[in-house]
Scaffold this active site. Structure first.
Site, mmCIF file in Angstrom:
data_model
loop_
_atom_site.group_PDB
_atom_site.id
_atom_site.type_symbol
_atom_site.label_atom_id
_atom_site.label_comp_id
_atom_site.label_asym_id
_atom_site.label_seq_id
_atom_site.Cartn_x
_atom_site.Cartn_y
_atom_site.Cartn_z
ATOM 1 N N HIS A 42 0.841 -1.265 0.031
ATOM 2 C CA HIS A 42 0.007 0.197 -0.058
ATOM 3 C C HIS A 42 0.868 1.377 -0.013
ATOM 4 C CE1 HIS A 42 -2.288 3.210 1.959
ATOM 5 N NE2 HIS A 42 -3.582 2.467 1.436
ATOM 6 N N GLY A 43 1.724 1.273 0.946
ATOM 7 C CA GLY A 43 2.715 2.394 1.109
ATOM 8 C C GLY A 43 2.302 3.536 1.792
ATOM 9 N N ASP A 44 1.339 3.670 2.351
ATOM 10 C CA ASP A 44 0.904 4.870 3.246
ATOM 11 C C ASP A 44 -0.146 4.311 4.323
ATOM 12 O OD1 ASP A 44 1.015 7.452 4.181
ATOM 13 O OD2 ASP A 44 -0.299 8.210 2.920
ATOM 14 N N VAL A 45 0.123 3.314 5.096
ATOM 15 C CA VAL A 45 -0.771 2.721 5.791
ATOM 16 C C VAL A 45 -0.582 3.396 7.133
ATOM 17 C CG1 VAL A 45 -1.922 0.921 7.129
ATOM 18 C CG2 VAL A 45 -1.028 0.569 4.826
ATOM 19 N N ASN A 78 -5.714 6.742 7.424
ATOM 20 C CA ASN A 78 -6.083 6.182 5.851
ATOM 21 C C ASN A 78 -6.775 4.759 6.053
ATOM 22 O OD1 ASN A 78 -5.042 8.022 4.194
ATOM 23 N ND2 ASN A 78 -3.156 6.729 3.752
#
Length: 247
Positions: free
Chosen positions: A136-139, A143
């Protein structure tokens, strides 16, 4: 990685930032692809929907409950897929570039700093990645959104690497709570998250330590030394938690 303009690099940093602010949108709804839905188009909005960053949620259910929800979301995000990963996903080495640059500057200046320690930790992790897959990269707490079909992760960034990286963000959040600076909280999070990620708790804490310094490097680039120091304080709590775990 191809060279990018300063403005596009800054936009990319902000889009993937570890300590991203709560989700907002220009209109009543924000649309994006949710990895939990298998990449299908979904409509998500933090306005009127509860996120894990909600103080009311934390007060009602507690931090460990929020971490447990995040663990379940991460398991769904990282579930095996039949199709190969897209070629355009960003590798972890690229997303960590600001940390490596700051550490190299400190090294040349003859300083032994937390940035150097974190960069060395990150290099060791990158050289021994396991179970590499789309991330995902931005948990982070803001979010992860409550929806009719359950908790969903929104606003994916499209990275590829070891799943433990996706949980590192959570240790620096929620921003509104000082609990992110607590060693015992880092230990509790690692105990809850590591089984869901299939990795050792100490390895997860290593990712959190490295990524907290990456966040600090981003904040320094953006002229925010106060938030940079807070990110480094998270890293120190994580490092102390790892030492306690291994003692």
């Amino acid at each position: 990685m191809a060279a990018r303009s300063r403005s596009s690099r800054r936009a990319r940093r902000r889009s993937a930032r570890l300590t991203a602010r709560p989700v907002s949108c220009a209109g009543p709804m924000a649309t994006g692809r949710c990895a939990c839905s298998g990449g299908r188009e979904t409509s998500c909005c933090s306005n009127g929907r509860e996120t894990l960053a909600s103080l009311s949620h934390l007060e009602r259910h507690g931090d460990d409950s929020a971490t447990g929800i995040a663990a379940e979301v991460l398991q769904r995000l990282h579930a095996a897929r039949d199709s190969p990963p897209p070629a355009a996903l960003t590798p972890l080495h690229d997303i960590l570039a600001a940390l490596f640059l700051k550490a190299e500057g400190d090294r040349r200046a003859g300083r032994r700093t937390q940035f150097i320690e974190a960069a060395e930790c990150a290099q060791a992790l990158l050289s021994s990645q396991r179970d590499v897959r789309p991330l995902h990269g931005d948990v982070h707490h803001a979010n992860i959104l409550s929806a009719p079909r359950g908790w969903l992760a929104i606003d994916p960034k499209g990275l590829i690497g070891e799943p433990a990286f996706d949980a590192a963000n959570l240790f620096c959040n929620p921003l509104e709570k000082d609990l992110r600076f607590r060693e015992d909280r880092a230990l509790s999070m690692a105990a809850i998250l590591s089984p869901a990620l299939g990795c050792a708790a100490e390895r997860l804490l290593d990712y959190a330590f490295a990524f907290s310094a990456l966040s600090a490097a981003w904040h320094l680039e953006d002229g925010d030394p106060g938030e940079a120091e807070r990110s480094l304080a998270v890293g120190r709590a994580v490092r102390a938690a790892r030492a306690r775990l291994m003692s």
